[in-house]
Enzyme design. Structure first.
Site, mmCIF file in Angstrom:
data_model
loop_
_atom_site.group_PDB
_atom_site.id
_atom_site.type_symbol
_atom_site.label_atom_id
_atom_site.label_comp_id
_atom_site.label_asym_id
_atom_site.label_seq_id
_atom_site.Cartn_x
_atom_site.Cartn_y
_atom_site.Cartn_z
ATOM 1 N N CYS A 60 0.882 -1.248 -0.003
ATOM 2 C CA CYS A 60 0.021 0.102 0.016
ATOM 3 C C CYS A 60 1.067 1.144 0.083
ATOM 4 C CB CYS A 60 -0.953 0.100 1.147
ATOM 5 S SG CYS A 60 -0.093 -0.176 2.559
ATOM 6 N N CYS A 117 -1.619 0.863 7.510
ATOM 7 C CA CYS A 117 -2.970 0.284 7.548
ATOM 8 C C CYS A 117 -3.296 -0.689 6.610
ATOM 9 C CB CYS A 117 -4.061 1.794 6.993
ATOM 10 S SG CYS A 117 -3.329 3.229 8.046
ATOM 11 N N ARG A 118 -3.383 -0.619 5.407
ATOM 12 C CA ARG A 118 -3.995 -1.309 4.506
ATOM 13 C C ARG A 118 -3.046 -2.718 4.383
ATOM 14 N NH1 ARG A 118 -5.020 2.215 -0.480
ATOM 15 N NH2 ARG A 118 -3.202 3.015 0.563
ATOM 16 N N SER A 119 -2.049 -2.643 3.987
ATOM 17 C CA SER A 119 -0.897 -3.655 3.752
ATOM 18 C C SER A 119 -0.629 -4.543 4.934
ATOM 19 C CB SER A 119 0.240 -3.317 2.974
ATOM 20 O OG SER A 119 1.163 -2.633 3.447
ATOM 21 N N ASN A 121 2.230 1.550 4.372
ATOM 22 C CA ASN A 121 2.565 0.191 5.087
ATOM 23 C C ASN A 121 1.966 0.298 6.708
ATOM 24 O OD1 ASN A 121 5.320 -2.080 5.699
ATOM 25 N ND2 ASN A 121 3.308 -2.572 5.098
ATOM 26 N N ASP A 147 -7.959 4.020 0.973
ATOM 27 C CA ASP A 147 -7.183 4.426 1.873
ATOM 28 C C ASP A 147 -7.903 4.800 3.091
ATOM 29 O OD1 ASP A 147 -5.198 5.397 3.479
ATOM 30 O OD2 ASP A 147 -4.161 6.517 1.805
HETATM 31 P P1 4NP Z 1 -1.677 2.738 3.979
HETATM 32 O O1 4NP Z 1 -2.423 4.115 4.624
HETATM 33 O O2 4NP Z 1 -1.424 3.184 2.645
HETATM 34 O O3 4NP Z 1 -3.145 1.799 4.027
HETATM 35 O O4 4NP Z 1 -0.752 2.401 4.984
HETATM 36 C C1 4NP Z 1 -1.614 5.518 4.914
HETATM 37 C C2 4NP Z 1 -0.891 5.519 5.684
HETATM 38 C C3 4NP Z 1 -0.113 6.948 5.815
HETATM 39 C C4 4NP Z 1 -0.347 7.837 5.001
HETATM 40 C C5 4NP Z 1 -1.044 7.762 3.733
HETATM 41 C C6 4NP Z 1 -1.644 6.345 3.705
HETATM 42 N N1 4NP Z 1 0.451 8.897 5.006
HETATM 43 O O5 4NP Z 1 0.275 9.867 4.184
HETATM 44 O O6 4NP Z 1 1.261 9.119 5.828
#
Ligand code: 4NP
Length: 161
Positions: free
Chosen positions: A10, A15-17, A13, A127
């Protein structure tokens, strides 16, 4: 026989992955396939290297019996396209970012997670970072459905090999 290696990808790294990784590990254990499939996750961005998953992701996952607390953020790198058989992205932006750094010979390893849940409406895992708690439940719903399809597909591949 060599295990199949799968990396969920993702943006951050956190939240989703990591959620997909935790769900996949749980489902592989239930299917007694933990020793046949290597599972990891990574982000295309570098903001959260070394961090534990987002508290909201951990809380929602814990509610369904998945412990994400030991996972740590890392950024995808060139070597990952050699190490892994599948790089499974959450959304189209992740796919685009992976394609930008992927050697041409390995492009067919890049897939979207929701390809493995063809009955679901969504083709991307949205996201949840800037949204409410409900987003994390949706991520879990999607990961559970897609990992179930992925485990079934890998089982077929392992039996064929
Ligand atoms: P992820 O979510 O891609 O599912 O881990 C996010 C976590 C942090 C950020 C964006 C998306 N960020 O902008 O810091």
């Amino acid at each position: 026989m060599k295990p199949i290696a799968v990396c969920f990808v993702c943006l951050g790294n956190i939240c989703r992955s990591p959620t997909a990784e935790g769900v996949m590990r749980y489902q592989l254990a239930a299917a007694r396939l933990s020793d046949r499939v290597i599972v990891d996750s990574a982000g295309t961005g570098n903001w959260h290297i070394g961090e534990a998953p987002d508290e909201r992701a951990q809380y929602a996952a814990r509610g369904r019996g998945y412990d994400l607390s030991q996972l740590r953020g890392r950024q995808i790198g060139a070597a990952d396209f050699e190490r892994f058989d599948l790089l499974i992205a959450m959304d189209d932006a992740n796919v685009a970012a992976l394609n930008r750094i992927c050697p041409p010979a390995h492009r067919d390893k890049i897939r979207l997670l929701m390809e493995f849940a063809p009955q679901a409406d969504a083709r991307e895992v949205a996201d949840p970072y800037f949204g409410g708690a409900n987003g994390f439940e949706t991520v879990l719903d999607q990961c559970e459905a897609a990992c179930s399809g992925l485990v079934a597909a890998l089982r077929v591949q392992l039996q064929a090999g």
